[in-house]
Design a protein around this motif. Structure first.
Motif, PDB file in Angstrom:
ATOM      1  N   TRP A 296       0.830  -1.203   0.000  1.00  7.15           N
ATOM      2  CA  TRP A 296       0.000   0.000   0.000  1.00  7.15           C
ATOM      3  C   TRP A 296       0.867   1.257   0.000  1.00  7.15           C
ATOM      4  CZ3 TRP A 296       0.026   3.378   4.248  1.00  7.15           C
ATOM      5  CH2 TRP A 296      -0.867   4.447   4.151  1.00  7.15           C
TER       6      TRP A 296
ATOM      7  N   GLU B 207      -5.182  -3.791  -7.842  1.00 12.23           N
ATOM      8  CA  GLU B 207      -6.571  -3.754  -7.414  1.00 12.23           C
ATOM      9  C   GLU B 207      -7.402  -4.854  -8.060  1.00 12.23           C
ATOM     10  OE1 GLU B 207      -7.748  -2.164  -5.014  1.00 12.23           O
ATOM     11  OE2 GLU B 207      -6.006  -0.915  -4.624  1.00 12.23           O
TER      12      GLU B 207
ATOM     13  N   GLU C 111       2.277   1.855  -3.265  1.00 13.79           N
ATOM     14  CA  GLU C 111       1.235   1.919  -4.282  1.00 13.79           C
ATOM     15  C   GLU C 111       1.413   0.872  -5.363  1.00 13.79           C
ATOM     16  OE1 GLU C 111       1.311   5.948  -5.678  1.00 13.79           O
ATOM     17  OE2 GLU C 111       0.265   6.701  -3.907  1.00 13.79           O
ATOM     18  N   ASP C 112       1.832  -0.345  -4.947  1.00 16.98           N
ATOM     19  CA  ASP C 112       1.996  -1.410  -5.928  1.00 16.98           C
ATOM     20  C   ASP C 112       0.992  -2.541  -5.724  1.00 16.98           C
ATOM     21  OD1 ASP C 112       3.001  -2.474  -3.624  1.00 16.98           O
ATOM     22  OD2 ASP C 112       4.966  -3.010  -4.421  1.00 16.98           O
TER      23      ASP C 112
END
Length: 416
Positions: A389, A396, A392-393
């Motif tokens: 998180w 989703e 940001e990898d």
């Protein structure tokens, strides 16, 4: 500290605290002093008293025999029961039964709730959540699940080898996580199936020896190793949608991790209270121990970190009402597990010989709390989720399920 819990939450937690102080902790102290086991008959008497005080099963809807508290409102009560080795059991809020009740409530059909949830709440049956597998099977990486169930007409044929199945020795039913579609990704092809203990092919092999376990109740739930050899159960025993096992288990774990955090916070708080009382009485090198600056600073640090943990858990609980709150829950669980470990270790050190002795509950707490950094997700796997998180990898399209290592190992205030 004022945590701005709702008036309902504070009112119920106050009554739970009184029940612990007046009934549960005195009996615990007596058992520790005499070595005499607390019988299940006595626990049932506590259940009756809890019902009279409107404290029984606070997390379960009223229609099934509980108090119907909202999730955030029940957390302060879970902290109070954590102060006793038998506190959670005394009001029927103990894991894994609490989590299994929640699972049945969330996804069970009305018929399943009548057959399993209602008697489970009342203590007429016991259940166990069977996910973790030995050797090459599911653990920190749940995608390695080896257990299978194949349809034969209107029955599932189940083959599985599970271990660390908490309360597995005395369970009447297992909530077994098994792959029901081998062609699908495990996240999409796994189901949870209710398996009766007395079904042909179910074999409880042993109770796994483990760190902790206070031995003051006769309850023998244990942490079982169980084999399922061509076990046949009706397809109607499937909980929730077929193939939705991981999503259901993740819903079960999010709240379960936070209730564990609160129980262990209560355990750490009581340990710290005992240690402070001891420091105020004990003299060494000319003064009371409470006057030693090094100890005062360590107590101050422990109080600060415990306050931070409680605040994080409450924040995560609020977020859980609005989303899956995976990161907030992961942070809370990992942080609280370490804070409660450190706090109980400090309390034991402060009490010296009395700390390692078992006239006090701290030594039992110390043995039990260490496992909390592994069960319900090992520290390392939670850190992995938080790091993904942070950088940001996170993909989703494939939200990482965190059914980490031994998440079904029961770590409450009994022998977990």
């Amino acid at each position: 500290m004022e945590y701005h819990d709702s008036e309902k939450a504070k009112e119920v937690a106050g009554r739970v605290e009184a029940f612990m102080d007046e009934v549960v902790i005195p009996r615990e102290r007596e058992a520790l002093a005499t070595g005499e086991e607390i019988t299940m008959d006595e626990i049932h008497e506590m259940w009756d008293m809890a019902k009279e005080r409107d404290l029984f099963a606070p997390q379960v809807p009223e229609e099934y025999g509980g108090q119907g508290l909202d999730f955030s409102d029940m957390l302060p009560s879970f902290e109070q029961v954590g102060r006793s080795l038998i506190g959670a059991l005394a009001i029927r809020a103990n894991a894994p039964q609490e989590g299994n009740m929640h699972t049945l409530e969330m996804v069970g059909t009305e018929a399943q709730k009548e057959e399993w949830l209602r008697p489970l709440v009342q203590g007429e049956i016991q259940t166990a959540f069977a996910m973790t597998e030995p050797k090459v099977g599911a653990g920190s990486d749940p995608k390695m699940l080896q257990s299978t169930a194949v349809k034969d007409g209107d029955e599932w044929v189940i083959n599985a080898h599970k271990w660390w199945t908490s309360d597995g020795l005395g369970a009447d039913y297992y909530l077994a996580m098994v792959r029901t579609d081998l062609d699908a990704h495990p996240y999409e092809g796994t189901s949870i199936i209710m398996v009766p203990r007395d079904a042909d092919g179910v074999e409880v092999q042993r109770n796994i020896p483990h760190l902790g376990g206070h031995g003051i109740t006769e309850r023998e739930g244990g942490h079982a190793e169980v084999k399922f050899d061509n076990v046949r159960v009706p397809v109607e025993n499937t909980l929730g949608e077929e193939g939705a096992g991981f999503r259901i288990a993740q819903m079960r774990l999010g709240g379960g991790r936070l209730t564990h955090c609160m129980r262990y916070s209560g355990m750490a708080e009581r340990s710290l209270d005992i240690a402070k009382a001891y420091l105020q009485e004990r003299e060494a090198f000319g003064t009371k121990l409470e006057e030693k600056q090094a100890l005062r600073h360590r107590i101050a640090d422990a109080e600060t970190r415990l306050h931070a943990a409680r605040t994080m858990v409450r924040h995560a609980a609020r977020e859980l009402d609005r989303s899956d709150a995976r990161i907030e829950v992961a942070m809370s669980k990992m942080f609280t597990a370490n804070v409660t470990n450190e706090t109980i270790d400090l309390a034991l050190q402060c009490c010296g010989g009395n700390g390692i002795g078992k006239d006090l509950p701290i030594a039992h707490f110390y043995e039990n709390v260490r496992a909390f950094r592994i069960v319900d997700g090992a520290d390392e796997v939670h850190r992995r989720s938080i790091a993904r998180w942070a950088f940001e990898d996170v993909d989703e399209a494939e939200i990482e399920n965190t059914l980490q290592f031994d998440e079904d190992l029961r770590i409450d205030t009994l022998d977990e």
